[in-house]
Design a protein around this motif. Structure first.
Motif, short mmCIF file in Angstrom:
data_model
loop_
_atom_site.label_atom_id
_atom_site.label_comp_id
_atom_site.label_asym_id
_atom_site.label_seq_id
_atom_site.Cartn_x
_atom_site.Cartn_y
_atom_site.Cartn_z
N ASN A 1 -4.18 2.28 -11.80
CA ASN A 1 -4.48 1.08 -11.59
C ASN A 1 -3.56 -0.63 -11.58
O ASN A 1 -3.41 -1.68 -10.82
N GLN A 2 -2.41 0.22 -12.13
CA GLN A 2 -1.09 -1.51 -11.99
C GLN A 2 -0.64 -1.71 -10.90
O GLN A 2 -0.79 -2.97 -10.44
N ARG A 3 -0.99 0.11 -9.79
CA ARG A 3 -0.73 -0.63 -8.35
C ARG A 3 -1.76 -0.89 -7.34
O ARG A 3 -1.81 -2.43 -6.72
N TYR B 1 -3.85 -3.68 -9.47
CA TYR B 1 -3.81 -5.21 -9.98
C TYR B 1 -2.94 -5.67 -9.45
O TYR B 1 -2.41 -7.07 -9.21
N ARG B 2 -1.37 -5.10 -8.67
CA ARG B 2 -0.55 -5.79 -8.40
C ARG B 2 -0.77 -6.27 -6.96
O ARG B 2 -0.85 -7.49 -6.53
N VAL B 3 -1.55 -5.90 -6.93
CA VAL B 3 -1.90 -5.74 -4.83
C VAL B 3 -3.05 -7.18 -5.19
O VAL B 3 -3.33 -8.73 -4.80
N THR B 4 -3.87 -7.08 -6.50
CA THR B 4 -5.08 -8.20 -6.69
C THR B 4 -4.37 -9.24 -6.50
O THR B 4 -5.05 -10.77 -6.23
N LEU B 5 -3.27 -9.19 -7.34
CA LEU B 5 -2.38 -10.33 -8.43
C LEU B 5 -1.97 -10.85 -6.76
O LEU B 5 -1.93 -13.08 -6.83
N THR B 6 -2.05 -11.02 -5.26
CA THR B 6 -1.56 -11.46 -4.17
C THR B 6 -2.50 -12.16 -3.68
O THR B 6 -2.78 -13.05 -2.80
N GLU C 1 -9.68 -1.82 1.82
CA GLU C 1 -8.47 -3.15 2.27
C GLU C 1 -7.08 -2.71 1.35
O GLU C 1 -6.22 -2.47 1.05
N VAL C 2 -7.24 -3.03 -0.07
CA VAL C 2 -7.06 -2.47 -1.65
C VAL C 2 -6.21 -1.51 -1.41
O VAL C 2 -4.97 -1.26 -1.61
N ALA C 3 -7.09 -0.59 -1.53
CA ALA C 3 -6.52 1.07 -1.47
C ALA C 3 -5.72 1.39 0.38
O ALA C 3 -5.05 2.13 -0.62
N ALA C 4 -5.85 0.62 1.17
CA ALA C 4 -5.00 0.46 1.98
C ALA C 4 -3.73 0.39 1.86
O ALA C 4 -2.78 0.81 2.15
N ARG D 1 -13.21 4.10 -3.75
CA ARG D 1 -14.24 3.88 -5.16
C ARG D 1 -13.10 3.96 -5.88
O ARG D 1 -12.99 3.05 -7.31
N ALA D 2 -11.88 4.72 -5.98
CA ALA D 2 -11.57 5.00 -7.26
C ALA D 2 -10.79 3.59 -7.40
O ALA D 2 -10.13 3.44 -8.61
N VAL D 3 -10.37 2.66 -6.33
CA VAL D 3 -9.90 0.55 -6.18
C VAL D 3 -10.87 0.23 -6.89
O VAL D 3 -11.03 -0.19 -8.28
N GLY D 4 -12.53 0.91 -6.71
CA GLY D 4 -13.22 0.10 -7.22
C GLY D 4 -13.49 0.22 -9.22
O GLY D 4 -13.62 -0.81 -9.97
#
Length: 187
Positions: free
Chosen positions: A88-90, A92-97, A108-111, A120-123
């Protein structure tokens, strides 16, 4: 010691929870203040209502400005995600960008976290986001510009409302209608 405060925004009364010098949770608007307080008490039974300290006042001002339509990047605010899983931290770090007005897809976040195929896990991770709006999970959409889910009160309508305020783009391609707000797509 955990503390919280409620504050008004253009989309309703939100809340922040902090411990020490870090924000540990945010709450998007509930139906009413009583419901908001009930949810906070359930999520953070040890937290007491308090006057916001300086860094929380700054966070509130930034959130209020963002939800009033100003382009604000909240990624600099002091947050603590240590209670979440490493995966989840990984996420969130991408989402923060993701800057205001832009979006990514779950895929795209998963990649970007090096786990293609984990959309699905990202969701799921974004559904567990303890600090929505600061960690801008509303900027992550399903493939094809579909909205995907949103766990805040009001669900997808709240997500679309925030994206509309931010004048979000759902594609990197320029559009004839770039200045129009994002609308709900029919299923």
């Amino acid at each position: 010691m955990q503390s919280f405060c409620l504050f008004d925004t253009a989309i309703g009364s939100c809340a922040l929870v902090w411990q020490g010098e870090k924000i540990i949770a945010a709450q998007l608007p509930e139906h009413d203040e009583t419901t908001a307080r009930r949810r906070l008490a359930h999520r953070f039974p040890e937290a007491g209502e308090a006057e916001p300290v300086a860094f929380v006042r700054e966070a509130i001002a930034e959130i209020v400005a963002l939800l009033a339509g100003e382009q604000r990047d909240l990624g600099h605010l002091p947050i603590d995600l240590s209670a979440t899983s490493e995966f989840n931290q990984r996420v969130y770090r991408v989402t923060l960008t993701i800057p205001p007005g832009e979006t990514l897809t779950y895929g795209e976040v998963a990649a970007r976290i090096g786990e293609p195929g984990a959309a699905r896990a990202v969701g799921v991770a974004l559904g567990q986001n303890p600090i929505p709006i600061i960690v801008p999970c509303h900027r992550v959409l399903a493939a094809g510009g579909k909205t995907g889910g949103f766990s805040a009160d009001g669900g997808v309508e709240t997500k679309l409302r925030i994206l509309t305020i931010e004048k979000a783009r759902t594609s990197a391609e320029p559009s004839l209608f770039d200045s129009l707000p994002l609308e709900a797509r029919r299923r």
